[in-house]
Design a protein around this motif. Structure first.
Motif, mmCIF file in Angstrom:
data_model
loop_
_atom_site.group_PDB
_atom_site.id
_atom_site.type_symbol
_atom_site.label_atom_id
_atom_site.label_comp_id
_atom_site.label_asym_id
_atom_site.label_seq_id
_atom_site.Cartn_x
_atom_site.Cartn_y
_atom_site.Cartn_z
ATOM 1 N N MET A 64 2.816 1.976 -3.507
ATOM 2 C CA MET A 64 1.991 2.040 -4.711
ATOM 3 C C MET A 64 1.788 3.493 -5.146
ATOM 4 O O MET A 64 1.493 4.349 -4.336
ATOM 5 C CB MET A 64 0.632 1.401 -4.392
ATOM 6 C CG MET A 64 -0.329 1.380 -5.536
ATOM 7 S SD MET A 64 0.188 0.217 -6.810
ATOM 8 C CE MET A 64 -0.839 0.790 -8.163
ATOM 9 N N PRO A 65 1.944 3.763 -6.459
ATOM 10 C CA PRO A 65 1.627 5.112 -6.934
ATOM 11 C C PRO A 65 0.118 5.363 -6.876
ATOM 12 O O PRO A 65 -0.665 4.418 -6.857
ATOM 13 C CB PRO A 65 2.105 5.109 -8.392
ATOM 14 C CG PRO A 65 2.845 3.840 -8.591
ATOM 15 C CD PRO A 65 2.441 2.892 -7.509
ATOM 16 N N LEU A 107 0.832 -1.198 0.000
ATOM 17 C CA LEU A 107 0.000 0.000 0.000
ATOM 18 C C LEU A 107 0.869 1.252 0.000
ATOM 19 O O LEU A 107 0.525 2.265 -0.604
ATOM 20 C CB LEU A 107 -0.910 0.008 1.236
ATOM 21 C CG LEU A 107 -2.140 -0.907 1.206
ATOM 22 C CD1 LEU A 107 -2.764 -1.020 2.580
ATOM 23 C CD2 LEU A 107 -3.167 -0.381 0.215
ATOM 24 N N ARG A 108 2.004 1.160 0.700
ATOM 25 C CA ARG A 108 2.831 2.359 0.844
ATOM 26 C C ARG A 108 3.598 2.731 -0.412
ATOM 27 O O ARG A 108 3.801 3.908 -0.683
ATOM 28 C CB ARG A 108 3.818 2.179 2.000
ATOM 29 C CG ARG A 108 3.127 2.251 3.338
ATOM 30 C CD ARG A 108 4.101 2.095 4.475
ATOM 31 N NE ARG A 108 3.369 2.117 5.750
ATOM 32 C CZ ARG A 108 3.911 2.490 6.892
ATOM 33 N NH1 ARG A 108 5.161 2.854 6.943
ATOM 34 N NH2 ARG A 108 3.188 2.491 7.991
ATOM 35 N N SER A 148 -4.877 2.237 -6.667
ATOM 36 C CA SER A 148 -3.871 2.454 -5.628
ATOM 37 C C SER A 148 -4.184 1.646 -4.375
ATOM 38 O O SER A 148 -3.352 1.529 -3.497
ATOM 39 C CB SER A 148 -3.775 3.936 -5.278
ATOM 40 O OG SER A 148 -5.023 4.394 -4.831
#
Ligand code: HEM
Ligand code: FES
Lengths: 557, 371
Positions: free
Chosen positions: A316-317, A313-314, A335
Motif C-alpha cells: 500500500m502507498p 499492508l506492504r 495506508s
C-alpha cells in the motif's frame, strides 16, 4: 464365524431400550443407508472437519498447563538460554508445555499444524464448492455458513497465535493494535477497550484466551453442526455421469461403507498432523524470547492465512488524509485502513453475495444437485480465478522482502511490481481462464463428435495416414453431455421487442446485458440433449432441474 | 416379552386390559425376533467380495491392526523412558512419541481402508431426490397457523402494545454495551482517552526529580554522549525508571544514531541533537512495529514489518513504504555528568496514526516546537 441372520439379542435389547425412549427407528431407517456420492474433491471438506476435531482435542490438552496471565515472572525452567529472564506467565507456561510436559511439545505442534491445515482445507473446500457451482439453490445458506466459518477461523487463528506471548506473537499483536487504532472515530476507544488501557497492558492475553478457547470455538462448533445438518438434509451434490441426474443421488451407503471410509480418513488426517508435529518444527517460541514492544525479530511473518493482509499492508502507498485540517480530529490513515479492510471486505462480501448475484443475473431459480464442470461456466470460473490471483498476489507480497532477496532485486522494485500486479494479475487471470474454458469446451465438443484419439494409425487406400478415433466410454460421454446452457433472462433486454419488466431502466438494462454475457451456450455440443437453446427455462432433458421457476412465492425460499 | 414393550400408560378405566397370555404387540427396534432357520441372503445387486481375495485382504488388515497395537505399546514405553527438559531430550522424546503415534494411527487407517475396499462388497445405490420445497398442503397449513397465532396474540391489531414492546427490547440491548464500558480498566473519561496517546514517559521526571536518562536497552546502563562517538552507530534506548515497563516501552523506545555533522539535513531539528547524536522514536508510524534495522551507508532506518524506510539524516522522513509520517524526534541533551537525557517529551504523538491525532505537527510548531 458365519454371517448374522438377525440382530444379536444384546444389541437388539439395548437398541430397543433407546427406541422406547427416543423413537429413533424411522430416522435410522431413512438414514443408515443414506447415499454418499464419491469424488476425491468431496474429501477436502472432511479434512477441514477432522482438523477441527483435532484442534478441539489438542487445544483442550494445552489448556491444562497454559496460564493466560501477563504477570511477570523470572524464568527458572530447564531451557538454559532464558534462565532468569523476565517474562509473562503465558510465555513461561508455553515453555513449560514445550520442555517440561512429556508430549507437550508434540501436542503444541499438532495444534499449530492442525490450525494451518484447518484453514487451508477450508479454503480449498470453498474453492471446490465455488468452481462446481455447488453453492447454487438450495445450498446458498450452507455457503454463507461456510463463509462465516472461514472468517471465524481467521479470528481464531489470530487470537491463538497471540497467546504464547513470545516476540513473534507480540509482533502480530502490535500490528493488530496498529490497525485497530487507525479506524476512524472508534479506533482509539476500541483499542483502549481491547487492551484494558495502555498497550500491551495486562489483560489482552486473558481476553484473547476466553475468545480463543470458549467464544469462537463454541460458535464454530454450532456452525459446523448446522453445516453438516444442512448437508445431510439437502444431500450431497454429485459429479455428472451415467445415470446421475438432478433427481437422484448415486453412491455408496453411509453404513457400512461411508462410515468406514470416513473413519479411516479421520485417522489419515490425524496421522498427517502427528507426522508434521514430529518431523517439522513449527513456532519454536523458545528461540524468539519473551515479548517486548521494543524489539522485533527480523523476518516476522504471520501464519499463511493472514499473510494476504500483511501483503496488502506492504504494497500500500503511504496515503493519509486529515479530513478537517485541524490538529484535534479527523486523521484517516488510508495506508492502514485500506489494506486492513478492503481486501478482506471484497473477498468476504463477494463470497457471500455471489450465489445471489448469479441468480439475479441468470434468472435461474431451479434447484441444482449436479456439480457443474468449471469449464462449462466460463465466467464464473474466470471470476474465481481472478479472485485467486488477487488473493495470491497479496499473499505473495506478504513476503516481499524475501521475494526481493530471492530474485536479487531491490525491495522498492518488488513493491512497485506488487502494486502493478494487484491490478493486472486478476485481469490477466480472467482473460486466460476464460480462453482456457472455451478451449476445453471445444475439445469436449470434438470428442463427442469424433471420439477420442486411439493411438492407432491407419493407412488409407489413398496412401493417407489417419489416426483412428474410438468412441467415448458411456460414462465419459454422459459426463461431457451433462453440459447445460447457462440460463439467461428472457431476451428483449437489449434486442428488439419490449423488454420484460425486470429489464427496464438503468439497472434492468445492465442486468440484461450481464445476463447475455454470462449465460448461454458458448460452444454447443453436437447432438447434446437439447440444451443448445438460449433459453434457460427449457432444460427439460436428462438434467432438467427439480422445479421450474414457478416456486417464486414459496414459503421457505 | 421385553421390558420395552409396554405401551403408553393409559387410564385403566378407558382401555380394555390385554388378556393375559396373548402376545405383546410391539417388537424390538432392530428386526424380528430371532428365527434361527433363516439364512442371511444379501439383497439383490450386492455381490460379496471374492472369498479368496477377501482372505488375503483379511491377513493384511490383521497385520495393520497388529502394528497399531504394538505402536501404542511403544508409545507408552517411550513416554515412560524418555524424559524431557533440555532441547535435545525434548527433541528425542518428541520424535519417539510422535513417530510411534503416527505409525499407530496410520496403520489403523490403512487397515480400515483395506477392509472397506477389499472385503466389503462394492456397489452403488441410487436414491431419489425430492425438491426441498415443502408440499403445498403443509405450507398452507403453516400459513394458516401463522395468521391465526398472530391474530390471537393481538400483535397486529393492538398497535400500542407493539410500539411499546420494540423500544423495551431495544432498551434491554443497551445493558451489555454499558456493562462492557469497564473493559478499559483505567476508566479514563472518554474525552481524555485520546490524550493518553499524545504523551510518553519521556515528559516525566525521575524519582529524584530529574529528566530521565537514556538507558541502553537490555543492559540497564545509562549512556554518556562521549561513549557513543562512532558515526554510523545505532543504539536502542529506553527511559530511566521504566526499563521493564512494557506499557511505557510500547511508546517510549528510542533509537540513537550518531551522524557526521555534514550529513545532517534540514529535516532534522539540530536543537534537539547533541554532538551529532540524534534520537528518533523506534515505534514505526505505520502500525507500530519497532523500526529496528539501520543501514549505515545510506542512513536508512528500516522497519522489518512492512519495510517502511526512513532517512535518519533528514528528520527520519519517509523515503519508502506504507508509513505516512516521519519518526518523531526526541529532544535530547546531556546532564552534568555527561549522560544523555531527554529535554522533554516528543513534540508529536509517536506510533501509528489515530482519528484524533490531526495535524499534530502544525500544533507543535505554533506552540514553539524548538523548545
Ligand atoms: C478451532 C480453531 C483453532 C485454531 C485455528 C487455533 C489456533 C491456534 C494457534 C495458531 C495457536 C498458537 C500455537 C503455538 O503456540 O504454536 C494456538 C494456541 C493455543 N490454543 Fe488454539 N486454535 C483453535 C482451537 C483451540 C481450542 C478449541 C482450544 C481449547 C479448547 C485451543 C487452545 C489453545 C491454547 C491453550 C493455546 C496456547 C498454547 C501454547 O501456545 O502453548 N485452541 N491456537
Ligand atoms: S509497522 Fe513499520 S512498516 Fe508497518
Amino acid at each position: 464365524m458365519t454371517e448374522l441372520k438377525t440382530v444379536p439379542s444384546r444389541i437388539s435389547r439395548s437398541a430397543g431400550f433407546l427406541d422406547a425412549r427416543l423413537g429413533g427407528a424411522p430416522f435410522l431407517r431413512r438414514n443408515m443407508r443414506k447415499i454418499f456420492p464419491d469424488h476425491w474433491s468431496f474429501l477436502i471438506g472432511e479434512i477441514a472437519l477432522y482438523s477441527f476435531v483435532i484442534l478441539l482435542l489438542t487445544g483442550t490438552f494445552l489448556t491444562f498447563w497454559f496460564k493466560p496471565s501477563m504477570a511477570h515472572v523470572a524464568y527458572d525452567g530447564p531451557y538454559g538460554p532464558l534462565h532468569g529472564v523476565m517474562m509473562s506467565e503465558a510465555y513461561a507456561s508455553s515453555l513449560e508445555l514445550s520442555f517440561e510436559v512429556r508430549g507437550g511439545l508434540l501436542v503444541r505442534q499438532m495444534h499449530h499444524w492442525a490450525a494451518l491445515l484447518f484453514v487451508a482445507s477450508m479454503m480449498a473446500h470453498m474453492l471446490r464448492v465455488f468452481f462446481t457451482g455447488a453453492y447454487r439453490k438450495p445450498r446458498e445458506l450452507n455457503w454463507i455458513i461456510g463463509v462465516l466459518l472461514l472468517t471465524l477461523a481467521l479470528a481464531e487463528g489470530l487470537t491463538g497465535y497471540s497467546l504464547p506471548d513470545d516476540l513473534l506473537s507480540g509482533a502480530g499483536l502490535r500490528v493488530t493494535e496498529g490497525v485497530v487504532i487507525s479506524l476512524p472515530v472508534i479506533g482509539t476507544y476500541l483499542r483502549f477497550f481491547i487492551f484494558g488501557g495502555e498497550y500491551p497492558g495486562d489483560d489482552v492475553i486473558a481476553r484473547f484466551y476466553s475468545v480463543h478457547i470458549l467464544l469462537i470455538p463454541a460458535i464454530l462448533l454450532a456452525l459446523v453442526t448446522a453445516h453438516l445438518v444442512l448437508m445431510w438434509r439437502q444431500k450431497h451434490t454429485q459429479m455428472d455421469g451415467k445415470g446421475k441426474t438432478n433427481r437422484n443421488v448415486v453412491g455408496a451407503p453411509f453404513y457400512p461403507m461411508f462410515m468406514a471410509k470416513a473413519g479411516a480418513f479421520f485417522l489419515f488426517t490425524l496421522a498427517v498432523v502427528v507426522g508434521l508435529a514430529t518431523f517439522a518444527q513449527i513456532n519454536p517460541i523458545w528461540l524468539y524470547g519473551p515479548y517486548t514492544p521494543a524489539d522485533i525479530s527480523a523476518g516476522s511473518q504471520p501464519d499463511f492465512y493472514l499473510a494476504f493482509l500483511e501483503g496488502a499492508l506492504r504494497i500500500m502507498p503511504a496515503w493519509e488524509i486529515n479530513l478537517f485540517g485541524t490538529s484535534e480530529i479527523g486523521t484517516v490513515p488510508l495506508s492502514v485502513i485500506i489494506p486492513a479492510l478492503l481486501p478482506l471486505g471484497i473477498i468476504l462480501v463477494g463470497l457471500i453475495l455471489y450465489p445471489f448475484a448469479e441468480r439475479w443475473i441468470t434468472g435461474d431459480r431451479r434447484e441444482h444437485h449436479i456439480a457443474e464442470r468449471p469449464r462449462n461456466n466460463p465466467h464464473r470460473t474466470s471470476i474465481g480465478m481472478s479472485a485467486i490471483a488477487f488473493y495470491g498476489v497479496l499473499w505473495l507480497f506478504g513476503a516481499n522482502d524475501e521475494l526481493s532477496a530471492f530474485l536479487h532485486v531491490s525491495l522498492n522494485l518488488t513493491t512497485y511490481a506488487g502494486r502493478v500486479m494487484i491490478i493486472t494479475m486478476p485481469v490477466l487471470a480472467y482473460i486466460v481462464t476464460y480462453r482456457m474454458c472455451l478451449g476445453l469446451q471445444r475439445r469436449d465438443a470434438d470428442m463427442i463428435s469424433h471420439g477420442v484419439e486411439s493411438g492407432v494409425i491407419k493407412r488409407l487406400p489413398s496412401g493417407e495416414f489417419i489416426e483412428v478415433h474410438a468412441p467415448l466410454t458411456e460414462d465419459a460421454d454422459a459426463h461431457i453431455r451433462g453440459k447445460e446452457a447457462i440460463p439467461q433472462l428472457p431476451p428483449g433486454a437489449n434486442g428488439e421487442g419490449v423488454p420484460a419488466k425486470a429489464m427496464r431502466g438503468l439497472i434492468g438494462g445492465l442486468r440484461g446485458r450481464m445476463s447475455t454475457a454470462y449465460g448461454g451456450e458458448k460452444i454447443p455440443i453436437n447432438g447434446a440433449n437439447g440444451h443448445n437453446g438460449h433459453n434457460g427455462h427449457n432444460g427439460q432433458g436428462d438434467h432438467a432441474a427439480v422445479t421450474s421457476g414457478d416456486d417464486d412465492h414459496a414459503l421457505g425460499r | 416379552m421385553t421390558a420395552e414393550d409396554q405401551p403408553i400408560e393409559e387410564r385403566a378405566e378407558r382401555v380394555p386390559q390385554r388378556v393375559i397370555g396373548t402376545p405383546a404387540t410391539d417388537s424390538p427396534m432392530l428386526g424380528a425376533p430371532e428365527t434361527p432357520e433363516a439364512e442371511y441372503v444379501p439383497p439383490e445387486g450386492v455381490k460379496p467380495a471374492d472369498e479368496r481375495q477377501a482372505r488375503r485382504a483379511e491377513r493384511k488388515v490383521v497385520l495393520c491392526f497388529g502394528i497399531t497395537s504394538l505402536s501404542v505399546v511403544a508409545f507408552v514405553y517411550f513416554y515412560v523412558t524418555f524424559q524431557v527438559g533440555s532441547t535435545q531430550a525434548t527433541g528425542l522424546s518428541n520424535f519417539a512419541l510422535g513417530l510411534s503415534l503416527m505409525v499407530a494411527v496410520l496403520t489403523l487407517a490403512i487397515g480400515i481402508v483395506l477392509w472397506a475396499r477389499q472385503i466389503m462388497p462394492k456397489y452403488t445405490l441410487t436414491q431419489d431426490r425430492h425438491p426441498m420445497l415443502s408440499e403445498e398442503e403443509d405450507r398452507e397449513a403453516v400459513a394458516e397457523y401463522f395468521v391465526q397465532g398472530a391474530n390471537e396474540s393481538g400483535f397486529v391489531r393492538r398497535k400500542v402494545l407493539r410500539r411499546a414492546l420494540l423500544p423495551a427490547a431495544a432498551a434491554l440491548g443497551v445493558v451489555p454495551i454499558v456493562l462492557l464500558r469497564d473493559l478499559d480498566n483505567t476508566k479514563t473519561a472518554a474525552a481524555n482517552t485520546p490524550d493518553r496517546l499524545r504523551h510518553t514517559v519521556w515528559g516525566e521526571k525521575t524519582k529524584e526529580g530529574k529528566p530521565p536518562r537514556l538507558i541502553i536497552e537490555g543492559s540497564g546502563r545509562p549512556i554518556r554522549a562521549a561513549d557513543f562517538n562512532t558515526p554510523g552507530g545505532l543504539l536502542s534506548v529506553v527511559p530511566e525508571g521504566h526499563e521493564h515497563d512494557l506499557d511505557a516501552l510500547a511508546k517510549a523506545t528510542v533509537i540513537l544514531i550518531n551522524l557526521r555533522p555534514e550529513e545532517i539535513k534540514s529535516g532534522t531539528n539540530q536543537n534537539w541533537m547533541h554532538n551529532g547524536i540524534v534520537a528518533y522514536s523506534k515505534i514505526c508510524t505505520h502500525v507500530g512495529c519497532p523500526a529496528a534495522l539501520y543501514e549505515q551507508n545510506t542512513h536508512h532506518i528500516l522497519c522489518p514489518c512492512h519495510q517502511s524506510t526512513f532517512d535518519a539524516t533528514d528528520g527520519a522522513r519517509v523515503v519508502f513504504g506504507p508509513a505516512a509520517r516521519a519518526l518523531p524526534q526526541l529532544p535530547i541533551t546531556v546532564d552534568a555528568e555527561g549522560y544523555l537525557i531527554a529535554k522533554g517529551d516528543f513534540a508529536v504523538p509517536v506510533g501509528p496514526s489515530f482519528w484524533e491525532r490531526g495535524d499534530a505537527e502544525a500544533k507543535a510548531n505554533t506552540q514553539g516546537g524548538g523548545s
